[in-house]
Design a protein around this motif. Structure first.
Motif, mmCIF file in Angstrom:
data_model
loop_
_atom_site.group_PDB
_atom_site.id
_atom_site.type_symbol
_atom_site.label_atom_id
_atom_site.label_comp_id
_atom_site.label_asym_id
_atom_site.label_seq_id
_atom_site.Cartn_x
_atom_site.Cartn_y
_atom_site.Cartn_z
ATOM 1 N N LEU A 82 -12.643 -99.328 35.128
ATOM 2 C CA LEU A 82 -12.928 -97.914 34.882
ATOM 3 C C LEU A 82 -13.591 -97.669 33.534
ATOM 4 C CD1 LEU A 82 -9.663 -96.221 36.178
ATOM 5 C CD2 LEU A 82 -11.834 -96.463 37.367
ATOM 6 N N THR A 121 2.846 -94.230 38.589
ATOM 7 C CA THR A 121 1.434 -94.145 38.988
ATOM 8 C C THR A 121 0.725 -92.930 38.395
ATOM 9 O OG1 THR A 121 2.030 -92.990 41.033
ATOM 10 C CG2 THR A 121 1.812 -95.403 41.143
ATOM 11 N N THR A 122 1.364 -92.236 37.462
ATOM 12 C CA THR A 122 0.719 -91.141 36.748
ATOM 13 C C THR A 122 0.253 -91.668 35.403
ATOM 14 O OG1 THR A 122 2.110 -89.500 37.837
ATOM 15 C CG2 THR A 122 1.010 -88.823 35.795
ATOM 16 N N HIS A 123 -1.059 -91.621 35.192
ATOM 17 C CA HIS A 123 -1.655 -92.170 33.973
ATOM 18 C C HIS A 123 -2.429 -91.082 33.234
ATOM 19 C CE1 HIS A 123 -0.937 -96.324 35.308
ATOM 20 N NE2 HIS A 123 -1.253 -95.862 36.507
ATOM 21 N N LEU A 177 -8.986 -89.674 30.771
ATOM 22 C CA LEU A 177 -8.804 -89.944 32.191
ATOM 23 C C LEU A 177 -7.417 -89.495 32.628
ATOM 24 C CD1 LEU A 177 -10.299 -92.734 30.892
ATOM 25 C CD2 LEU A 177 -10.451 -93.173 33.303
ATOM 26 N N TYR A 178 -7.343 -88.956 33.831
ATOM 27 C CA TYR A 178 -6.079 -88.559 34.436
ATOM 28 C C TYR A 178 -6.065 -89.122 35.843
ATOM 29 C CZ TYR A 178 -2.771 -85.455 36.818
ATOM 30 O OH TYR A 178 -1.746 -84.958 37.574
ATOM 31 N N ARG A 179 -5.042 -89.902 36.166
ATOM 32 C CA ARG A 179 -4.908 -90.483 37.497
ATOM 33 C C ARG A 179 -3.475 -90.281 37.965
ATOM 34 N NH1 ARG A 179 -9.619 -90.725 36.743
ATOM 35 N NH2 ARG A 179 -11.036 -92.469 36.918
ATOM 36 N N ARG A 193 -4.750 -90.944 45.917
ATOM 37 C CA ARG A 193 -4.932 -90.819 44.471
ATOM 38 C C ARG A 193 -5.800 -89.614 44.155
ATOM 39 N NH1 ARG A 193 -2.369 -93.596 40.930
ATOM 40 N NH2 ARG A 193 -4.119 -93.994 39.593
ATOM 41 N N THR A 194 -5.512 -89.015 43.014
ATOM 42 C CA THR A 194 -6.323 -87.936 42.470
ATOM 43 C C THR A 194 -6.647 -88.307 41.035
ATOM 44 O OG1 THR A 194 -5.197 -86.312 43.838
ATOM 45 C CG2 THR A 194 -6.389 -85.475 41.936
ATOM 46 N N GLY A 195 -7.862 -88.037 40.623
ATOM 47 C CA GLY A 195 -8.229 -88.366 39.254
ATOM 48 C C GLY A 195 -9.232 -87.395 38.692
ATOM 49 N N ASP A 202 -11.938 -87.287 35.119
ATOM 50 C CA ASP A 202 -12.465 -87.830 33.867
ATOM 51 C C ASP A 202 -13.157 -86.699 33.122
ATOM 52 O OD1 ASP A 202 -11.666 -90.150 35.068
ATOM 53 O OD2 ASP A 202 -13.610 -91.126 35.012
#
Length: 188
Positions: free
Chosen positions: A7, A80-82, A91-93, A99-101, A103
């Motif tokens: 990424l 799994t929350t980053h 970045l947000y995942r 998955r949802t993200g 940038d």
């Protein structure tokens, strides 16, 4: 190792990688301990007899199903929350199966604020809100550990990114007008 290397751009580095505050998994862990204790106690109370094994199996299946729903899912959601801050973007995942993200380029960030209730101040957590240029609206990160430091860090990396972009732009314009690829000499 950096966040997921796939990424990140070649010259991009992770500045901070966060998960939600650890207290978000406190109650699922407490529930797991209570569930195991109650399940063990319930299995021990089953009187001896021909159906004892069946009743204990029913209790075990119920405990496992409750543990999956109320313990494993919240733990996996936390894991799994980053929230990742890099030298070029934020970045947000989030997501376990789907998955949802999002940038956000640092150059698009217009304001970063944080909010803490009294309880959040006591546990050093809070909510960070990132305002961006454009129509997508604010991005809200909840249950961020050390949210005031994260807000200050975001402001710092936004300023560093603006300085980096200004230097790259000045170097590029100097090369363009001089017609070479060497560094731009200082003005006298």
């Amino acid at each position: 190792m950096a966040y997921p290397d796939k990424l990140l751009a070649d010259d991009e580095e992770v500045v901070r990688h966060l998960h939600p505050h650890w207290l978000t998994v406190f109650w699922p862990v407490v529930f797991f301990l209570v569930l195991v204790g109650a399940g063990s106690f319930g299995a021990a109370l089953i009187p001896a007899g021909s159906n004892q094994g069946v009743y204990r199996l029913v209790i075990a299946v119920a405990v496992v199903l409750l543990a999956v729903v109320f313990v494993a899912v919240p733990l996996l959601r936390w894991r799994t929350t980053h929230y990742v801050i890099t030298t070029h973007r934020v970045l947000y995942r989030v997501g376990i199966l789907s998955r949802t993200g999002r940038d956000i380029g640092l150059s698009r960030i217009t304001d970063v604020s944080y909010k803490q209730s009294l309880w959040e101040r006591m546990i050093n957590s809070g909510t960070v809100t990132i305002e961006t240029a454009g129509e997508s609206g604010a991005t809200v990160w909840s249950a961020i550990p050390d949210s005031d430091a994260v807000q200050q860090l975001l402001n710092h990396v936004v300023e560093e990114d603006a300085d980096r972009r200004a230097q790259e732009s000045a170097g590029y314009l100097g090369q363009y007008y001089r017609g070479d690829t060497g560094p731009v000499p200082p003005r006298r």
